[in-house]
Design a protein around this motif. Structure first.
Motif, PDB file in Angstrom:
ATOM      1  N   ARG A  50       0.883  -1.182   0.000  1.00 31.02           N
ATOM      2  CA  ARG A  50       0.000   0.000   0.000  1.00 31.02           C
ATOM      3  C   ARG A  50       0.908   1.216   0.000  1.00 31.02           C
ATOM      4  O   ARG A  50       1.584   1.494   0.994  1.00 31.02           O
ATOM      5  CB  ARG A  50      -0.916  -0.008   1.225  1.00 31.02           C
ATOM      6  N   ASP A  51       0.945   1.900  -1.118  1.00 29.09           N
ATOM      7  CA  ASP A  51       1.819   3.062  -1.285  1.00 29.09           C
ATOM      8  C   ASP A  51       0.997   4.332  -1.150  1.00 29.09           C
ATOM      9  O   ASP A  51       0.151   4.633  -1.979  1.00 29.09           O
ATOM     10  CB  ASP A  51       2.496   3.006  -2.658  1.00 29.09           C
ATOM     11  N   PHE A  52       1.267   5.084  -0.093  1.00 28.77           N
ATOM     12  CA  PHE A  52       0.551   6.336   0.163  1.00 28.77           C
ATOM     13  C   PHE A  52       1.233   7.524  -0.507  1.00 28.77           C
ATOM     14  O   PHE A  52       0.715   8.627  -0.465  1.00 28.77           O
ATOM     15  CB  PHE A  52       0.470   6.608   1.673  1.00 28.77           C
ATOM     16  N   GLY A  53       2.422   7.294  -1.055  1.00 31.14           N
ATOM     17  CA  GLY A  53       3.197   8.384  -1.629  1.00 31.14           C
ATOM     18  C   GLY A  53       4.233   8.896  -0.650  1.00 31.14           C
ATOM     19  O   GLY A  53       5.358   9.176  -1.007  1.00 31.14           O
ATOM     20  N   PHE A  54       3.868   8.992   0.615  1.00 30.91           N
ATOM     21  CA  PHE A  54       4.781   9.459   1.648  1.00 30.91           C
ATOM     22  C   PHE A  54       5.327   8.301   2.492  1.00 30.91           C
ATOM     23  O   PHE A  54       6.281   8.468   3.229  1.00 30.91           O
ATOM     24  CB  PHE A  54       4.112  10.510   2.547  1.00 30.91           C
TER      25      PHE A  54
END
Length: 166
Positions: free
Chosen positions: A49-53
């Motif tokens: 799960r990549d939130f970007g941060f």
């Protein structure tokens, strides 16, 4: 004859959202003092799960702290090598432990604090607004917003969220 190491007790963390079980996973019970419950579990999501941060991925370990008298939980996130990624906080109704089920009702608001403390961000305020909680249960909505505000303040001071977990 060899002695078996004593196994830590297990609980089943049940995350409820909108009246439905969103996810359920086994966790090792580390501590329960009657008010705060601490558990440890590997990343229970599917894949990455990549939130970007921040990225949550297989191998990550979550040490999760739940309170029976507070409207949030705090999850310390480490990668598979033990390096701290940061803290993910869920705004939720106070947790309940029924038998071996640790039940937490997610209220859509979240807070992230990076390991170095330079990135503190509120998350999912749009989802919270769309949930209708403010109309359905104004007291719960107010408690949720107060909890988010309090966590944000704690996350930005020296000692940060770690001070809640000591």
């Amino acid at each position: 004859m060899t002695e078996m190491a004593e196994m830590a007790p297990m609980v089943n963390v049940v995350l409820v959202k909108g009246g439905r079980t969103k996810i359920s996973y086994p966790a090792e019970l580390l501590h329960d003092d009657g008010t705060r419950i601490a558990v440890r579990a590997p990343w229970a999501g599917d894949g990455v799960r990549d939130f970007g941060f921040v990225r949550f991925e297989p191998g990550d370990v979550f040490t999760e702290y739940y309170w029976r008298d507070r409207w949030y939980s705090v999850k310390e996130v480490r990668d598979g090598q033990g390096t701290l990624k940061g803290w993910y906080c869920d705004i939720a109704r106070p947790a309940t432990l029924a038998g071996t089920d640790l039940v937490v009702e997610d209220l859509d608001l979240d807070l992230w604090r990076s390991a170095d403390g330079t990135d503190v961000r509120r998350l999912d305020e749009d989802e919270f607004a769309e949930s209708g909680l403010a109309e359905q249960d104004p007291e719960a909505a107010a408690a949720a917003m107060t909890a988010l505000d309090e966590l944000e303040v704690v996350a930005t001071v020296d000692g940060g969220l770690e001070s809640l977990l000591a």
